[in-house]
Design a protein around this motif. Structure first.
Motif, short mmCIF file in Angstrom:
data_model
loop_
_atom_site.label_atom_id
_atom_site.label_comp_id
_atom_site.label_asym_id
_atom_site.label_seq_id
_atom_site.Cartn_x
_atom_site.Cartn_y
_atom_site.Cartn_z
N LEU A 1 30.52 -8.28 108.17
CA LEU A 1 29.20 -8.92 108.28
C LEU A 1 28.09 -7.96 107.93
CD1 LEU A 1 27.47 -11.34 109.10
CD2 LEU A 1 27.58 -10.55 111.45
N VAL A 2 28.15 -6.73 108.44
CA VAL A 2 27.09 -5.75 108.19
C VAL A 2 27.06 -5.37 106.70
CG1 VAL A 2 26.36 -3.38 108.64
CG2 VAL A 2 27.07 -4.85 110.53
N ASP A 3 28.24 -5.17 106.10
CA ASP A 3 28.27 -4.83 104.67
C ASP A 3 27.69 -5.96 103.83
OD1 ASP A 3 29.44 -2.46 105.31
OD2 ASP A 3 31.50 -3.06 104.78
N GLY A 4 28.03 -7.21 104.17
CA GLY A 4 27.49 -8.33 103.42
C GLY A 4 25.99 -8.45 103.55
N LEU A 5 25.48 -8.27 104.78
CA LEU A 5 24.04 -8.34 105.00
C LEU A 5 23.30 -7.22 104.27
CD1 LEU A 5 23.77 -9.27 108.79
CD2 LEU A 5 22.98 -10.65 106.86
N ARG A 6 23.84 -6.02 104.34
CA ARG A 6 23.18 -4.88 103.68
C ARG A 6 23.07 -5.12 102.18
NH1 ARG A 6 24.85 0.86 106.40
NH2 ARG A 6 23.22 1.53 104.97
N GLU A 7 24.15 -5.62 101.60
CA GLU A 7 24.16 -5.85 100.16
C GLU A 7 23.15 -6.91 99.76
OE1 GLU A 7 25.33 -5.17 96.29
OE2 GLU A 7 25.95 -4.07 98.09
N ARG A 8 23.11 -8.00 100.50
CA ARG A 8 22.22 -9.10 100.14
C ARG A 8 20.76 -8.76 100.39
NH1 ARG A 8 24.67 -14.83 101.75
NH2 ARG A 8 23.02 -15.41 100.30
N VAL A 9 20.48 -8.05 101.48
CA VAL A 9 19.10 -7.65 101.75
C VAL A 9 18.61 -6.68 100.67
CG1 VAL A 9 17.63 -6.34 103.32
CG2 VAL A 9 19.18 -8.07 104.23
N LYS A 10 19.51 -5.79 100.24
CA LYS A 10 19.14 -4.81 99.22
C LYS A 10 18.91 -5.47 97.86
CE LYS A 10 20.87 -0.55 97.12
NZ LYS A 10 22.00 0.42 97.10
N VAL A 11 19.79 -6.38 97.48
CA VAL A 11 19.70 -7.02 96.16
C VAL A 11 18.57 -8.04 96.11
CG1 VAL A 11 20.91 -8.50 94.51
CG2 VAL A 11 22.13 -6.62 95.63
N LEU A 12 18.51 -8.89 97.14
CA LEU A 12 17.54 -9.99 97.12
C LEU A 12 16.16 -9.55 97.62
CD1 LEU A 12 19.84 -12.83 98.52
CD2 LEU A 12 19.28 -12.35 96.12
N GLY A 13 16.13 -8.50 98.40
CA GLY A 13 14.84 -8.05 98.93
C GLY A 13 14.21 -9.04 99.88
N THR A 14 15.05 -9.82 100.58
CA THR A 14 14.53 -10.84 101.50
C THR A 14 13.95 -10.18 102.74
OG1 THR A 14 16.75 -11.04 102.37
CG2 THR A 14 16.08 -12.66 100.76
N ARG A 15 12.77 -10.65 103.14
CA ARG A 15 12.12 -10.04 104.29
C ARG A 15 11.57 -11.06 105.28
NH1 ARG A 15 13.94 -5.57 105.14
NH2 ARG A 15 12.28 -5.34 106.64
N THR A 16 11.28 -12.28 104.83
CA THR A 16 10.66 -13.25 105.74
C THR A 16 11.68 -13.71 106.78
OG1 THR A 16 11.24 -15.18 104.40
CG2 THR A 16 9.18 -14.06 103.86
N PRO A 17 11.22 -14.09 107.97
CA PRO A 17 12.16 -14.54 109.01
C PRO A 17 13.03 -15.71 108.58
CG PRO A 17 9.99 -14.15 109.95
CD PRO A 17 9.85 -14.00 108.46
N GLU A 18 12.45 -16.64 107.80
CA GLU A 18 13.23 -17.80 107.37
C GLU A 18 14.37 -17.38 106.43
OE1 GLU A 18 9.96 -17.63 107.29
OE2 GLU A 18 9.50 -19.01 108.94
N GLU A 19 14.05 -16.46 105.52
CA GLU A 19 15.08 -16.00 104.59
C GLU A 19 16.17 -15.21 105.32
OE1 GLU A 19 12.52 -15.38 100.48
OE2 GLU A 19 12.41 -13.86 102.04
N LEU A 20 15.75 -14.37 106.27
CA LEU A 20 16.73 -13.59 107.02
C LEU A 20 17.62 -14.48 107.87
CD1 LEU A 20 14.48 -10.60 108.16
CD2 LEU A 20 16.39 -10.52 106.54
N ARG A 21 17.03 -15.51 108.46
CA ARG A 21 17.83 -16.45 109.26
C ARG A 21 18.87 -17.15 108.37
NH1 ARG A 21 14.19 -18.62 111.87
NH2 ARG A 21 14.65 -18.15 114.06
N GLY A 22 18.44 -17.54 107.17
CA GLY A 22 19.35 -18.19 106.23
C GLY A 22 20.50 -17.27 105.83
N LEU A 23 20.18 -15.99 105.57
CA LEU A 23 21.22 -15.03 105.21
C LEU A 23 22.20 -14.83 106.36
CD1 LEU A 23 19.48 -12.06 103.32
CD2 LEU A 23 21.03 -13.78 102.41
N LEU A 24 21.67 -14.66 107.55
CA LEU A 24 22.51 -14.43 108.73
C LEU A 24 23.40 -15.64 108.99
CD1 LEU A 24 23.21 -12.53 111.03
CD2 LEU A 24 21.33 -13.51 112.36
#
Length: 365
Positions: free
Chosen positions: A117-140
């Motif tokens: 889970l942590v590896d997947g989140l790190r990769e997607r946050v780094k590539v997509l640059g998502t920062r808003t709460p809605e985007e982070l909730r969707g990723l999680l």
């Protein structure tokens, strides 16, 4: 001086005092009944018959799911809120990712799933640059759904392909709530219009058969039981036989609680399974686990899976004290799905497990 005689000693039936001169009558002077008047005979008291046990109409599956979702969301949001708070930090450095790992491990997700889970989140946050709460909730939400699994077959199989009845055996360690779960499952099946026979193969625990029979009487299910301390395999055999003769849809067999460290008891469980399969193959073997035991429950689950082929898991007590990550860990450990969850002590607090509803409850709607 005058010497007086001592008072007379009282005899049996006399009062303990000096006898007094009283007027007495002979038997000829006593008026006796001549038989002309009838002798009154008391009528025996009328014993009121107890009314028959009123058969309850269980709540349908759809209705209980709505209520259980609300309860789950109230009790399981700590994990999701903690993760979202950490992911929303301005700088996601190594310390933050370690905190995210700690949060998941504390929730009993398990080491390997946590790393994924942590590896997947790190990769997607780094590539997509998502920062808003809605985007982070969707990723999680997406990453958690991958862990929980949406492609597993979570239907409790109670309809055999060939002939009725469907046979379900319920196993587990002492104190996990097997008998209660068997009774609640009977209510679920009756609510769906199925006829049920209960087999009280837990002959070792005092009053286990009485408890199961009470559950059955509430919904009109017939209970097959044997003598206390008797052979559980013979009770299970008789239950399946009775279910066939009655033309019932499902036979639920409640087995005795087994300590996973006791070889003899586990061998007995294997015997119950073999005897039942002389009638027909088992459609389901449900392992009942107490969600509050966390990672300790995985050791129990592993041993049971070696003795009988577990096809599904029932997680009980998945409310405020349990850590939601155990769902991920136990599925990963056994390779079988969580099919039912219990969220309370009520009679209708057992419902099918829905991955989407569970994850939404974890991270908050």
């Amino acid at each position: 001086p005058d010497i007086t005689a001592p008072p007379a000693e009282p005899h049996v039936g006399d009062e303990a005092e000096t006898p007094r001169d009283e007027e007495r009558r002979t038997i000829e002077e006593v008026d006796l009944p001549d038989g002309s008047t009838g002798v009154a005979v008391e009528e025996p008291p009328v014993v009121e018959e107890l009314p028959p046990t009123e058969i309850e109409v269980p709540e349908p599956t759809a209705g209980r799911l709505i209520r259980l979702r609300a309860r789950l969301s109230r009790s399981q949001t700590a994990l999701g809120k903690g993760l979202l708070t950490l992911l929303s930090r301005e700088h996601l450095d190594e310390d933050t990712w370690e905190e995210i790992e700690d949060t998941l491990l504390t929730a009993d997700v398990g080491v390997a799933p946590t790393q994924e889970l942590v590896d997947g989140l790190r990769e997607r946050v780094k590539v997509l640059g998502t920062r808003t709460p809605e985007e982070l909730r969707g990723l999680l939400r997406e990453e958690l759904l991958k862990l929980v699994g949406t492609d597993m077959d979570r239907v409790v199989k109670t309809e055999p392909e060939t002939s009725k009845p469907g046979i379900v055996m319920v196993v587990g360690v002492n104190g996990t709530g097997k008998t209660t779960t068997t009774g609640k499952l009977a209510r679920v099946l009756v609510a769906d219009g199925r006829s049920v026979v209960l087999g009280a193969a837990d002959t070792f625990r005092a009053a286990a058969a009485d408890q199961l029979q009470t559950w059955g009487e509430r919904v009109g299910a017939y209970t097959v039981r044997g003598p206390e301390g008797g052979d559980p395999a013979s009770v299970a055999f008789d239950a399946v036989k009775e279910g066939k003769e009655m033309g019932s849809d499902v036979v639920l067999i409640d087995t005795a609680g087994r300590l996973h460290t006791k070889t003899g008891l586990m061998d007995e469980l294997g015997k119950v399974k073999r005897v039942v399969e002389k009638h027909a193959p088992l459609d389901e073997v449900l392992l009942v686990l107490d969600a509050t035991t966390g990672q300790n429950g995985l050791v129990q689950a592993r041993v049971f899976a070696e003795v009988v082929d577990i096809t599904g898991i029932v997680l009980t007590k998945l409310d405020g004290t349990a850590k939601g990550g155990i769902v991920v860990a136990v599925q990963r450990e056994l390779g079988v799905p969580v099919k039912l969850i219990g969220l309370g002590e009520g009679a209708d607090d057992l419902a099918p497990f829905e991955p989407e509803a569970f994850v939404d409850a974890l991270i908050g709607e």
